[in-house]
Design an enzyme around this catalytic site. Structure first.
Site, short mmCIF file in Angstrom:
data_model
loop_
_atom_site.label_atom_id
_atom_site.label_comp_id
_atom_site.label_asym_id
_atom_site.label_seq_id
_atom_site.Cartn_x
_atom_site.Cartn_y
_atom_site.Cartn_z
N GLU A 98 0.85 -1.21 0.00
CA GLU A 98 0.00 0.00 0.00
C GLU A 98 0.87 1.24 0.00
O GLU A 98 1.95 1.24 0.61
CB GLU A 98 -0.83 0.02 1.29
N ASP A 102 -4.58 5.48 5.68
CA ASP A 102 -5.11 6.71 6.29
C ASP A 102 -6.30 6.33 7.18
O ASP A 102 -6.11 6.00 8.35
CB ASP A 102 -5.48 7.68 5.16
P1 IMP Z 1 -7.81 5.08 3.41
O1 IMP Z 1 -8.81 4.16 2.82
O2 IMP Z 1 -8.44 6.29 4.05
O3 IMP Z 1 -6.85 4.40 4.37
O4 IMP Z 1 -6.98 5.71 2.22
C1 IMP Z 1 -6.02 5.03 1.58
C2 IMP Z 1 -5.73 5.63 0.22
O5 IMP Z 1 -6.06 7.02 0.12
C3 IMP Z 1 -4.24 5.56 -0.02
O6 IMP Z 1 -3.90 4.35 -0.63
C4 IMP Z 1 -4.00 6.77 -0.89
O7 IMP Z 1 -4.11 6.41 -2.25
C5 IMP Z 1 -5.08 7.74 -0.55
N1 IMP Z 1 -4.51 8.78 0.34
C6 IMP Z 1 -4.67 8.91 1.67
N2 IMP Z 1 -3.97 9.96 2.14
C7 IMP Z 1 -3.35 10.50 1.08
C8 IMP Z 1 -2.44 11.61 0.91
O8 IMP Z 1 -2.03 12.30 1.85
N3 IMP Z 1 -2.01 11.84 -0.35
C9 IMP Z 1 -2.39 11.09 -1.42
N4 IMP Z 1 -3.22 10.04 -1.31
C10 IMP Z 1 -3.70 9.74 -0.07
MG MG Z 2 -4.11 4.49 -2.96
#
Ligand code: IMP
Ligand code: MG
Length: 176
Positions: A98, A102
């Protein structure tokens, strides 16, 4: 596009190279004698995965998964699969690669899907942990960096599809 400067760099290309090499050493030791299947999450992990596999002292297979939840800087909270891995995963050692964890929604959805495929083992490698707004518990087995509470771009990471090509990782200035 924001005009990013050196002052916006959070992780430099040299720091990244060192961390990726160190992660690859650990992974190569842990998987010695095994041929894991690496599942990169598109699109954000494409640069990280490309660097990682070239540092590994292992014969690996590579596939991808594409899940979608992001609109600009905000997670929509709803996850859908746009591409599922095609490699046969049953009884394989599967390592998810990954870019960023986040909220944890993407990683959790992917891991739940992969568990159904009955792999011999299933672990998660993430370049960046952003633990500030976690909604789902996620265990990261191999971690590159913990990031500040900023939106990051570069080294595969985008904002509205821009900046993926940059070799360093930058914090996007607040007004964007
Ligand atoms: P989650 O589902 O919220 O954990 O998000 C995961 C995905 O969101 C990551 O694989 C990234 O592609 C995108 N993402 C989260 N934070 C960032 C950031 O700061 N910059 C760019 N993409 C992000
Ligand atoms: Mg992503």
């Amino acid at each position: 596009m924001a005009n990013l400067t050196k002052g916006d760099i959070v992780f430099s290309r040299l720091e990244i190279e060192d961390r990726v090499a160190a992660l690859a050493r650990t992974i190569s030791q842990d998987y010695r004698g095994h041929n894991p299947v690496l599942i990169g999450t598109l699109k954000g992990s494409f640069v990280f995965l490309a660097d990682l596999v070239r540092h590994l002292d292992l014969a690996v297979k590579v596939d991808f998964a594409r899940l979608s939840s992001y609109r600009g800087k905000i997670s929509s909270g709803k996850i859908s699969f746009l591409y599922k891995p095609r490699i046969y995963l049953r009884d394989q050692d599967v390592l998810v690669v990954e870019d960023i964890v986040d909220s944890g929604l993407t990683a959790r959805s992917l891991i739940q899907f992969l568990e159904h495929e009955q792999p011999a083992s299933l672990r998660l490698c993430a370049l960046i942990d952003k633990p500030w707004y976690r909604e789902r518990a996620v265990e990261i087995d191999y971690l590159g960096f913990t990031a500040p509470d900023k939106f990051l771009v570069g080294y595969g990471l985008d904002y509205n599809e821009e900046y993926r090509h940059l070799p360093d990782i930058y914090a996007l200035p607040e007004k964007y």
